[in-house]
Write a protein that holds these residues in place. Sequence first.
Motif, mmCIF file in Angstrom:
data_model
loop_
_atom_site.group_PDB
_atom_site.id
_atom_site.type_symbol
_atom_site.label_atom_id
_atom_site.label_comp_id
_atom_site.label_asym_id
_atom_site.label_seq_id
_atom_site.Cartn_x
_atom_site.Cartn_y
_atom_site.Cartn_z
ATOM 1 N N UNK A 132 0.825 -1.202 0.000
ATOM 2 C CA UNK A 132 0.000 0.000 0.000
ATOM 3 C C UNK A 132 0.864 1.260 0.000
ATOM 4 N N UNK A 133 1.939 1.227 0.785
ATOM 5 C CA UNK A 133 2.839 2.378 0.846
ATOM 6 C C UNK A 133 3.463 2.644 -0.527
ATOM 7 N N UNK A 134 3.881 1.584 -1.196
ATOM 8 C CA UNK A 134 4.473 1.714 -2.522
ATOM 9 C C UNK A 134 3.473 2.326 -3.512
ATOM 10 N N UNK A 135 2.253 1.782 -3.545
ATOM 11 C CA UNK A 135 1.230 2.267 -4.486
ATOM 12 C C UNK A 135 0.886 3.725 -4.202
ATOM 13 N N UNK A 136 0.691 4.045 -2.922
ATOM 14 C CA UNK A 136 0.308 5.412 -2.558
ATOM 15 C C UNK A 136 1.406 6.417 -2.893
ATOM 16 N N UNK A 137 2.661 6.026 -2.703
ATOM 17 C CA UNK A 137 3.759 6.935 -3.045
ATOM 18 C C UNK A 137 3.808 7.197 -4.544
ATOM 19 N N UNK A 138 3.576 6.136 -5.340
ATOM 20 C CA UNK A 138 3.560 6.338 -6.791
ATOM 21 C C UNK A 138 2.440 7.314 -7.187
ATOM 22 N N UNK A 139 1.271 7.128 -6.580
ATOM 23 C CA UNK A 139 0.133 7.997 -6.891
ATOM 24 C C UNK A 139 0.403 9.425 -6.402
ATOM 25 N N UNK A 140 0.988 9.546 -5.207
ATOM 26 C CA UNK A 140 1.321 10.864 -4.655
ATOM 27 C C UNK A 140 2.235 11.627 -5.611
ATOM 28 N N UNK A 141 3.295 10.977 -6.071
ATOM 29 C CA UNK A 141 4.247 11.653 -6.953
ATOM 30 C C UNK A 141 3.636 11.944 -8.327
#
Length: 451
Positions: A132-141
Motif C-alpha cells: 500500500x505504501x508503494x502504491x500510494x507513493x507512486x500515486x502521490x508523486x
Amino acid sequence: MKQLKPITNKLLWIFALGQFGWSLLSGVVSNWMVYYYTGSPDAQNPNTGLFASGITQEPILFKLTLFGLVLAAGRIFDAITDPLIAGWSDRSAYKGGRRIPFMRVMAIPFSLCTIALFTIPQTSSVGLNDTLLFILLMVFYLFMTMFCTPYNALIAELGDTQQHRINVSTFISFTFIVGQSISFLLPNVAGALEPSVGQYNSIRFAVAIMSAIACLAMLFPAFYIKERDYIESKPSETKPFTSLIKTFSNVQFRHFVYSDVIYFFALTLFQTGLAFYETKLMGIPDTMTFTLTATMTAISVCLYPVVNILAKKIGKKSLIIIGFFAYSVVFAITSICGEGVHWGFIVAITAAVPMAILGILPQACVADVAELTRLETGEDRSGMFFAARTFAFKMGQALAMVVFTSLTVSKTPQSYRTTAIFAFVTCFIGAVIFFRYNEKQILKSIEEHKH
C-alpha cells in the motif's frame, strides 16, 4: 489579436500561493515520512518511528532497505512522468489555457493522497502495508507532477521580462519556504491534538489539517488566474520525448542541470536527516524543529530583497556559486555538531543565506534558457524545460533517499553524521561545476533577439 492584461506583482503573489500549497504537502512527506516510518523512539521523542512496526525495516539487499527503495522508486517514477506531463501540458489546447486546467483538477486528489500516506498503510499485515505504501507513493508523486509541472511552466510564461522572472522566482521562493517551514509544525499540531484523539490519530489529523490548508492555497490561484487573459500561447507541436531530447541538447541548460542534480542530492540528504540531526545528534526535542526552521526562514526572508537586488546587479551565476559553497559550510557544521540547542541555531542561521539564494535564482535561470529558446525557435516549450530540470534533480533525490536510508540503517549518531559529510562533499562539487554556466551570453542573446 486579443489585448493581453498586464502582469503585475499582485498577480505574481497570487500565483505564488500555489507554491505554498504544494510545498506544504511535499514538506509533510519529505520531512516526516522517514521520521515516522523508520527510526526508534526515545524518552524525549516518543513519536520517532511511530508507524515503523507496520513496515519492513530490515535491509533486503546489501544495506538497502525496502523503505529507502520505495522512496527512491517513487522519485524515479516521478521523474519519468515529468516529461510526459510537460509534453501533455505544452501540447494542450484547453479553453482555460495550457497550465491552469491541470492545477484545478489535481489540487484535491494531491491533498487527499498526502493524508492517505499517513493513514492507509497501517493494517495488521506488514506485506500489505509495504504494498500500500508503494502504491500510494507512486500515486502521490504522479499527482504532484500533474500539478507542479504545469505550475512551474507558468514561471517562465508569467515572467515575461527579466524583472518579472526574478520577481516571480523571489515570490515563489518565499511561499515555498513558508510551506516547508509550516510542515515542520506537524509534531506540534499532533501534540496539541493527542490528548483528544490519541497518539496515532494525532499524526493523521495533523496531516489532514495541513493538507486542507495546502489544498485551498493551490485552488485559489488556479481559479483566480485566467491564463488566456495574460498569456498568448499556442500548443507545441513537438512530441514529449523529442522535446526532452531537444531540451537536454541545450549546452547551457546541461551545465545548469549537472550542478542542480548534485545540489538536490546533497540537499535531500540534509532535509531527510534534519529531524534526526536535531533529535539524535543535538539532543533537541522534535517539537523544536519548527522553531529552528522558523528562525532560518525568517532570516532568509529578510535576505530576499538583498538577493533580488544583487541578482540584477552582479548576476545570478555568482550568487548561486556563493550559495553552493555556503550550503557546503552548513553541511560541514552539521557533521561535527554536538549536543545542545545552540547547534541547531548555528545551523539554522548559517543555512539562511544559501536558502535565500538557491530558493530564488535557479528557477530564474531555467526561465532565462526557456525564454531564449522560445525567441530562437518560435516554439514555447517552457513546460519541458522545467520538467527536464525536475526530471534530473528528482533522480538526484531518488539516489539520496537510497543513500540516506542505507547509511543510517544502524541508526547510530555516526551514521547520521556520515550523511552530512556526503552532503558536504557533493554540494562542493556542484559549486565547481556551475562555473561553466554562461549567464552573460544567455542574457545578451535574449536582448539581441528582442531588439
